[in-house]
Design a protein around this motif. Structure first.
Motif, mmCIF file in Angstrom:
data_model
loop_
_atom_site.group_PDB
_atom_site.id
_atom_site.type_symbol
_atom_site.label_atom_id
_atom_site.label_comp_id
_atom_site.label_asym_id
_atom_site.label_seq_id
_atom_site.Cartn_x
_atom_site.Cartn_y
_atom_site.Cartn_z
ATOM 1 N N TYR A 9 0.807 -1.223 0.000
ATOM 2 C CA TYR A 9 0.000 0.000 0.000
ATOM 3 C C TYR A 9 0.843 1.278 0.000
ATOM 4 N N GLY A 10 2.161 1.154 -0.082
ATOM 5 C CA GLY A 10 3.011 2.330 0.001
ATOM 6 C C GLY A 10 2.820 3.278 -1.170
ATOM 7 N N ARG A 11 2.769 4.581 -0.859
ATOM 8 C CA ARG A 11 2.638 5.616 -1.889
ATOM 9 C C ARG A 11 3.532 6.780 -1.522
ATOM 10 N N ARG A 12 4.391 7.178 -2.444
ATOM 11 C CA ARG A 12 5.330 8.269 -2.184
ATOM 12 C C ARG A 12 4.582 9.596 -2.041
ATOM 13 N N ILE A 13 4.882 10.309 -0.961
ATOM 14 C CA ILE A 13 4.372 11.669 -0.763
ATOM 15 C C ILE A 13 5.566 12.553 -0.397
ATOM 16 N N ALA A 14 5.307 13.819 -0.129
ATOM 17 C CA ALA A 14 6.403 14.750 0.129
ATOM 18 C C ALA A 14 7.242 14.346 1.333
ATOM 19 N N ASP A 15 6.604 13.809 2.381
ATOM 20 C CA ASP A 15 7.316 13.497 3.621
ATOM 21 C C ASP A 15 8.016 12.147 3.612
ATOM 22 N N GLY A 16 7.620 11.256 2.722
ATOM 23 C CA GLY A 16 8.208 9.914 2.715
ATOM 24 C C GLY A 16 7.312 8.944 1.988
ATOM 25 N N ILE A 17 6.980 7.810 2.636
ATOM 26 C CA ILE A 17 6.099 6.810 2.050
ATOM 27 C C ILE A 17 4.856 6.686 2.927
ATOM 28 N N LEU A 18 3.711 7.026 2.369
ATOM 29 C CA LEU A 18 2.441 6.876 3.074
ATOM 30 C C LEU A 18 1.943 5.448 2.919
ATOM 31 N N ILE A 19 1.600 4.810 4.033
ATOM 32 C CA ILE A 19 0.918 3.516 3.971
ATOM 33 C C ILE A 19 -0.550 3.830 3.727
ATOM 34 N N ASP A 20 -0.970 3.669 2.475
ATOM 35 C CA ASP A 20 -2.255 4.204 2.019
ATOM 36 C C ASP A 20 -3.403 3.239 2.303
ATOM 37 N N ILE A 21 -3.551 2.876 3.562
ATOM 38 C CA ILE A 21 -4.697 2.104 4.034
ATOM 39 C C ILE A 21 -4.900 2.475 5.498
ATOM 40 N N ARG A 22 -6.129 2.739 5.867
ATOM 41 C CA ARG A 22 -6.424 3.160 7.240
ATOM 42 C C ARG A 22 -6.694 1.928 8.095
ATOM 43 N N LEU A 23 -5.839 1.705 9.088
ATOM 44 C CA LEU A 23 -5.971 0.559 9.974
ATOM 45 C C LEU A 23 -5.913 1.042 11.420
ATOM 46 N N SER A 24 -6.784 0.500 12.245
ATOM 47 C CA SER A 24 -6.749 0.830 13.672
ATOM 48 C C SER A 24 -5.600 0.077 14.329
ATOM 49 N N HIS A 25 -5.217 0.508 15.531
ATOM 50 C CA HIS A 25 -4.174 -0.197 16.272
ATOM 51 C C HIS A 25 -4.605 -1.624 16.592
ATOM 52 N N GLN A 26 -5.917 -1.829 16.793
ATOM 53 C CA GLN A 26 -6.404 -3.188 17.064
ATOM 54 C C GLN A 26 -6.249 -4.079 15.837
ATOM 55 N N GLU A 27 -6.504 -3.532 14.655
ATOM 56 C CA GLU A 27 -6.325 -4.321 13.431
ATOM 57 C C GLU A 27 -4.853 -4.662 13.222
ATOM 58 N N LEU A 28 -3.975 -3.700 13.466
ATOM 59 C CA LEU A 28 -2.532 -3.980 13.355
ATOM 60 C C LEU A 28 -2.135 -5.067 14.338
ATOM 61 N N ALA A 29 -2.672 -4.982 15.563
ATOM 62 C CA ALA A 29 -2.339 -5.983 16.581
ATOM 63 C C ALA A 29 -2.807 -7.370 16.166
ATOM 64 N N SER A 30 -4.008 -7.452 15.580
ATOM 65 C CA SER A 30 -4.543 -8.749 15.167
ATOM 66 C C SER A 30 -3.756 -9.353 14.012
ATOM 67 N N LEU A 31 -3.089 -8.521 13.252
ATOM 68 C CA LEU A 31 -2.277 -9.019 12.140
ATOM 69 C C LEU A 31 -0.974 -9.649 12.612
ATOM 70 N N ILE A 32 -0.492 -9.283 13.793
ATOM 71 C CA ILE A 32 0.808 -9.794 14.251
ATOM 72 C C ILE A 32 0.732 -10.514 15.590
ATOM 73 N N GLY A 33 -0.472 -10.716 16.125
ATOM 74 C CA GLY A 33 -0.625 -11.517 17.326
ATOM 75 C C GLY A 33 -0.112 -10.875 18.597
ATOM 76 N N VAL A 34 -0.318 -9.562 18.734
ATOM 77 C CA VAL A 34 0.056 -8.867 19.969
ATOM 78 C C VAL A 34 -1.140 -8.059 20.450
ATOM 79 N N THR A 35 -0.996 -7.396 21.584
ATOM 80 C CA THR A 35 -2.086 -6.574 22.099
ATOM 81 C C THR A 35 -2.087 -5.200 21.431
ATOM 82 N N ARG A 36 -3.247 -4.547 21.506
ATOM 83 C CA ARG A 36 -3.344 -3.189 20.963
ATOM 84 C C ARG A 36 -2.375 -2.254 21.673
#
Length: 252
Positions: free
Chosen positions: A164-191
């Motif tokens: 999902y990476g997209r180059r913007i002025a500041d760097g690389i935007l991860i162009d998908i909106r994910l909550s901290h809980q969704e990120l946690a569920s993807l890697i098996g850790v707590t929020r």
């Protein structure tokens, strides 16, 4: 041109199809709207179709015997999922649900099989897709078994940059909106672990975190920690503030 043909053309895999092949699929495809948190299919459902996300987002989920949930993959507009049905698998092993209000097109396997037999480019593209997704899952499994929470988070961020990476002025935007809980569920850790980990990476000037928005400032450091190589198109993505912070750390 019908809506369904236009939708199918938005799927990158179907760029390999002729107008006649698209029309054949269109005649069998079904479009359905799903509210957020709706089930698309369940484990042990018959694997008799593939799906394309037109709008919204779908997550592929596995649930353990003790009720814990792990997100295996996320799919956005233009993504095909349920592709293992094309390999002859009779039943689903996981369940797919919508993470947002979504519009999805369903394509019966029996409609796609004859086209795969005749279109070598599409067959190869789907084979590569299955292989790529399997490698991602294997890498995530290794991270779950052998890596610290930080290493898991860094590995996930790299996967998201690749997809999902997209180059913007500041760097690389991860162009998908994910909550901290969704990120946690993807890697098996707590929020809380994800929130803490992102805070540490932000303090190191590796990234910035906004409201469900992550921008990678120092792609070189992210690649180094993830054990990956930077694609040539993104080489040199290191913003001035990150350069300054890196230089300052080296001099102390």
């Amino acid at each position: 041109m019908s809506d369904r043909v236009w939708y199918l053309q938005n799927c990158r895999l179907f760029e390999h199809l002729s107008e006649a092949e698209l029309a054949r699929l269109e005649s069998r495809a079904r479009i359905k709207k799903f509210p957020k948190n709706s089930t698309v299919y369940l484990p042990r459902d018959q694997a008799d179709a593939v799906y394309v996300v037109l709008e919204g987002r779908v997550r592929l989920v596995s649930i353990t015997k003790d009720g814990k949930q792990a997100i295996l993959a996320l799919f956005g507009p233009g993504d095909l999922f349920g592709e293992l049905a094309l390999t002859g698998v009779p039943e689903r092993d996981e369940y797919a649900e919508t993470a947002l209000n979504s519009t999805i097109v369903c394509i019966p396997r029996e409609a796609l099989d004859p086209i795969l037999e005749q279109n070598a480019a599409l067959s190869l593209a789907i084979t590569k897709l299955i292989g790529w997704r399997r490698r991602k899952l294997e890498r995530r499994l290794r991270n779950l078994l052998f890596c610290s929470n930080r290493q898991r988070l860094v590995g996930l961020l790299w996967d998201l940059v690749e997809e999902y990476g997209r180059r913007i002025a500041d760097g690389i935007l991860i162009d998908i909106r994910l909550s901290h809980q969704e990120l946690a569920s993807l890697i098996g850790v707590t929020r809380e672990s994800v929130t803490l980990g992102l805070g540490e990476l932000q303090s190191e000037r590796l990234l910035t975190v906004g409201r469900q928005r992550i921008v990678i400032l120092n792609l070189e450091q992210l690649a180094r920690e993830a054990g990956e190589r930077i694609p040539a198109a993104w080489s040199g993505v290191l913003v001035p503030s990150a350069v300054a912070a890196t230089t300052m750390r080296r001099s102390t």
